[in-house]
Design an enzyme around this catalytic site. Sequence first.
Site, PDB file in Angstrom:
ATOM      1  N   HIS A 696     -43.332  45.226 -67.559  1.00  0.00           N
ATOM      2  CA  HIS A 696     -43.882  45.954 -66.849  1.00  0.00           C
ATOM      3  C   HIS A 696     -45.252  47.252 -67.646  1.00  0.00           C
ATOM      4  O   HIS A 696     -46.704  46.857 -67.047  1.00  0.00           O
ATOM      5  CB  HIS A 696     -43.406  47.321 -66.080  1.00  0.00           C
ATOM      6  CG  HIS A 696     -43.017  46.909 -64.887  1.00  0.00           C
ATOM      7  ND1 HIS A 696     -43.189  46.031 -63.738  1.00  0.00           N
ATOM      8  CD2 HIS A 696     -41.244  46.286 -64.358  1.00  0.00           C
ATOM      9  CE1 HIS A 696     -42.218  45.278 -63.045  1.00  0.00           C
ATOM     10  NE2 HIS A 696     -41.784  45.683 -63.821  1.00  0.00           N
ATOM     11  N   ASP A 703     -42.603  44.093 -59.549  1.00  0.00           N
ATOM     12  CA  ASP A 703     -41.823  43.302 -58.596  1.00  0.00           C
ATOM     13  C   ASP A 703     -41.779  43.208 -57.045  1.00  0.00           C
ATOM     14  O   ASP A 703     -43.402  44.445 -56.437  1.00  0.00           O
ATOM     15  CB  ASP A 703     -41.080  45.086 -58.305  1.00  0.00           C
ATOM     16  CG  ASP A 703     -40.429  45.653 -59.756  1.00  0.00           C
ATOM     17  OD1 ASP A 703     -40.136  44.564 -60.974  1.00  0.00           O
ATOM     18  OD2 ASP A 703     -40.087  47.057 -59.901  1.00  0.00           O
ATOM     19  N   GLU A 761     -32.485  41.349 -61.628  1.00  0.00           N
ATOM     20  CA  GLU A 761     -33.309  41.893 -60.320  1.00  0.00           C
ATOM     21  C   GLU A 761     -33.667  40.757 -59.700  1.00  0.00           C
ATOM     22  O   GLU A 761     -34.400  39.865 -60.347  1.00  0.00           O
ATOM     23  CB  GLU A 761     -33.498  42.595 -60.703  1.00  0.00           C
ATOM     24  CG  GLU A 761     -33.155  44.659 -61.596  1.00  0.00           C
ATOM     25  CD  GLU A 761     -34.195  44.596 -62.211  1.00  0.00           C
ATOM     26  OE1 GLU A 761     -34.062  45.491 -62.181  1.00  0.00           O
ATOM     27  OE2 GLU A 761     -35.718  44.222 -62.479  1.00  0.00           O
ATOM     28  N   HIS A 764     -37.971  40.962 -59.589  1.00  0.00           N
ATOM     29  CA  HIS A 764     -38.615  41.585 -60.528  1.00  0.00           C
ATOM     30  C   HIS A 764     -38.540  40.209 -61.443  1.00  0.00           C
ATOM     31  O   HIS A 764     -37.966  38.755 -61.539  1.00  0.00           O
ATOM     32  CB  HIS A 764     -37.812  42.233 -61.425  1.00  0.00           C
ATOM     33  CG  HIS A 764     -38.363  42.303 -62.919  1.00  0.00           C
ATOM     34  ND1 HIS A 764     -38.587  43.615 -63.492  1.00  0.00           N
ATOM     35  CD2 HIS A 764     -38.792  41.611 -64.305  1.00  0.00           C
ATOM     36  CE1 HIS A 764     -39.223  43.386 -65.112  1.00  0.00           C
ATOM     37  NE2 HIS A 764     -39.294  42.066 -65.096  1.00  0.00           N
TER      38      HIS A 764
END
Length: 794
Positions: A696, A703, A761, A764
Site C-alpha cells: 500500500h 482493498d 485477505e 487485498h
Amino acid sequence: MLQRLANRYSLSVCLPGLFASVMMTFAAQAKEVDPAYEEVFARIDEVLERELPLKQIPSISVCLVDGDKIVGSKAYGYSDLDGTQPADDKTMYRIGSVSKLFTDLAVMQLVAAGKIDLDAPVQTYLPDFQPENPYDVPITLRQLMSHQSGLVREPPVGNYFDGTEPTLAETVASLNRTKLVYKPGERTKYSNAAISVVGLVVEKVSGQSYNDYMREHILAPMQMNNSSMLHEGKTQEQLAEAMMWTHHAPSFQAPVFELGTAPAGNLYATVDDLGNFLLAIFEGGSYQGQQVLPAETLATMLGGNKAAGEDDPLFGIGFKLGKIDGHPTFGHGGAVYGFSTQFSGLPEDKIGVAVAASRDCSNGFTTRLGDYATRLLLAKHAGEEFPEWEFSEAVEDPKQYVGSYQSGDDKLEIEEFNGRLYVRQGFSRNELRQADDHLVVDNVMSYGTKYEIGPEAGTLNALGKTWKRLSDECPPGAPEKWKGLIGEYGFDHNTMYIYEQDGQLWSQIEWLFLYPLTEVDENTFAFPKKGGMYESEYIVFQRDENGRATEANAANIVLKRRPVGDVGDVFTVEPTRPVDELRQLALAAQPPKETRPTRTANLVPLTKYDDGIKLDIRYATKRNFMLTPFYTSAHAFMQRPAAEAVARVQKKLADQGYGLLIHDGYRPWYVTKMFWDGTPVQYHDFVADPEKGSRHNRGCAVDLTLYDKATGEPIEMVASYDEFSPRSFPLYPGGDSRQRWHRQLLRESMEAEGFTIYEFEWWHFDYKDWQEYPIGNQTFEQLLEKPKAAAVGR
C-alpha cells in the site's frame, strides 16, 4: 500443549500451494543399510529428494524388512519445523491407528491364555458397557476388532476432537449415551470407539492398566525400546514436530495430547520398532526366540472376517487385508494430529515396509511410498528390473481447466490458486498435476485418478465418466432456514465448518474431509450413508431463540459454535496503546531506507478513470478496526499503471452489472506503522510490517469489493472487509455458494489484469512490479496540493 494453539494462525508455516522454510535442504540419515539393498534405497532416495519439498513433508522415515531381518532404515528431512534438526533412526512418530494392531495383539494374548472368548458378548468382561442396541444380537470382541460391531466412530468423551485427556474408563463409559449405527456383524464400519472398548477389556481381564500391560507384554518382548503409549520421557525428546494443514489456511504445528481412545491411536514409535513387529509376524509370533503370540493365534488374526454381504473380508482381527500385484497383504494405516503412517507386509513373501511421516493426513503419499518400496523388494526377489516412480509436473496454464463440471447427478469443481490446480470431487479436494498427456491427482492425500481432455470442448474424462463444463452463472444464496447453521464449530486444534454449496448443506470436518449433508429435519442432518469417516451418522444442531445454532452434535461429538465472524459489519481490536500516542510515534519515525532501483512514483486518483468506481474509505472514518480516523480526507490513489488496470477491471465488471467499491489504495507509511504498533501481535498477519514497507505504501495495493450497479449496495461476501479472522482467507470454505462465487469473480477479474491476491485477505490485491516502486509517506493532502511530490522517493 493446546495453549500453544490459542491463536493457531500465529504458528503458520506455509499456505496451501506454497512451501516455506520447513525443508530448505534435503537431508537423509541411514541407520544401517544392507549392501545388497543399497540400490533399493537409492531409488527411494531419488523419489524423496524430489517429492518431499513438493509434498511439504517435514520428515519421513522408512524401514524395510526382508525375511528375518531389517535390511535397512532411513530418515529423511527434519524432525523440527524450523528445518535445523535432521531426522534420524531415533525420531519417533505418532503412528495413529496402527496402534490398534498392538491392542488387538494384547487381546489375542489373553485369548491364547484362555482368559477371553472372542465370540462371547463383550458384557462378559465389561458388564457396565451398555450402548443402546436395538438388535437382538450382542457385540463380541471379534466384531469390535474387525470393525463390525455397529458402534459409532467416536465416543462422546475422549473422541478425536477432545483435548481434555480423559481416562480410558471415562471414554468407554460415554458410549452408553450412544446408539448402534448398524446391527452387529451386518457390515464393516470403522470405529475408534470399538478399539477403545477392546483396550478396557485388556485392563479388566489382565488386572493391569492398559499402558502397563502394553509396555510389559507387547512392547518389551519385541524390544520396541523407542516406543511408548505416553508422551513422556524420551518420547517428548524424540518425537518429531508435526505439521497440520487444511485447504484454506496456513499450516500450524500439531498439538500433542493423549487421546481418550488411546488403544485406537496413541502409540508413539520409531519405524525400526515397527520393523521389529514385522519380524515377529514373519516369525510366527516370535521375536528373537521369545514367543509374543502363538503362531496359530497370529494366523487367526491374519485370517479374514467377512461381514454379512461382503464378497471379500476387509479385515482380519485388526489387520486390514488386501493384495498388491496379486500378492496377499496385511497391514494398517494411521493418521493422528500431524502424523501419517503406513505399515504393511506380505505374509507369503515375508517382506514388509513401515513408513511414517510428520504431515497430517499424508496417508496417500505414505501408502504410495510403502507400495513402491514393496514393489522394489518384490522385483529384487524376482531378479526383475526395478519399477519406476511416476513423477508429475506443474500444470501449464491451469486456468483453462477452471470451472464446474457435471456428469449425471454428480459434480466436480476444478479450482486454481497461485498457479496450482485443484479438483474437488467426492469427499476431498486434491491437487491436479500434469503427467504425460493427462492430468493426475497427486498430493499427500491421494494419487492416481486421471483426468483426460475430452473429445468435445469443455469436457473431461475421469472416473469412468465424461464430465461437461457448466456455464458460470451466479448461484442463489443459502435458504433462510440454513443461515443460522452456517459457521464454525469446535476448537482451534480441530474445527468443523458448515457451509452451503449447490443447494445443499456441507460439512468440512477434521480440516480436510468434505461431506454433503442430507436434511432430516430443521436441526438434523445426515452424513453420507455410504463412505466417509462418519458413515450413516448425524449432525444435530441446537439453536437459540433467534434460530442461530449454538452448538453442533456431530456424530455424538459436541462442538460449540466458534465466535469467528460474529462481529457485525466492522471488526475491532483493542489497540495496544492510545491511538494519539501511536500517531505521534509514527509521525516522528522514518520509513526504512531502500537501495534497490525504483521507478518514479506517479500516484493518481482511481476515480479519475471511471465514474463507476466508488469509494468507501473506512480509514477516513471511525468505521474501521481501531474505531478512529487515520486519514483526514477520503481518497484512493495508486500508481498510474495499477490505476489503469483497476479501471479495466471496472469496465469489464460493469458489463455484468457490478462496480468496484474501493476501501483503500495508497497508504502513507506512518499509517502502516500505526497499524502495526497498535495491533495485538496475534493479528499481525493482517497488517504490514513497517520495517519492510507495505505494498500500500508503494501505491500498488488496493482493498476493494463489488457493489451491485442496480442498487448501489455492496455485494455480500463470506467475511466483511478488514475482518481479522480465518473467514477473510481467499479460500475459506464457509458461507454460501453465492458469496463464494462473488469472491471468486472479484479475484479472477483482478488477476486477469495483473494483480495477485494477498494470502490472508480476499479484498487485498497487489499489482505486478510493486517492488519497483518506492515507499511513500505523503499525506493525501500533500499529493493533492503538489502532485509532483508523489515522485519523491520517500
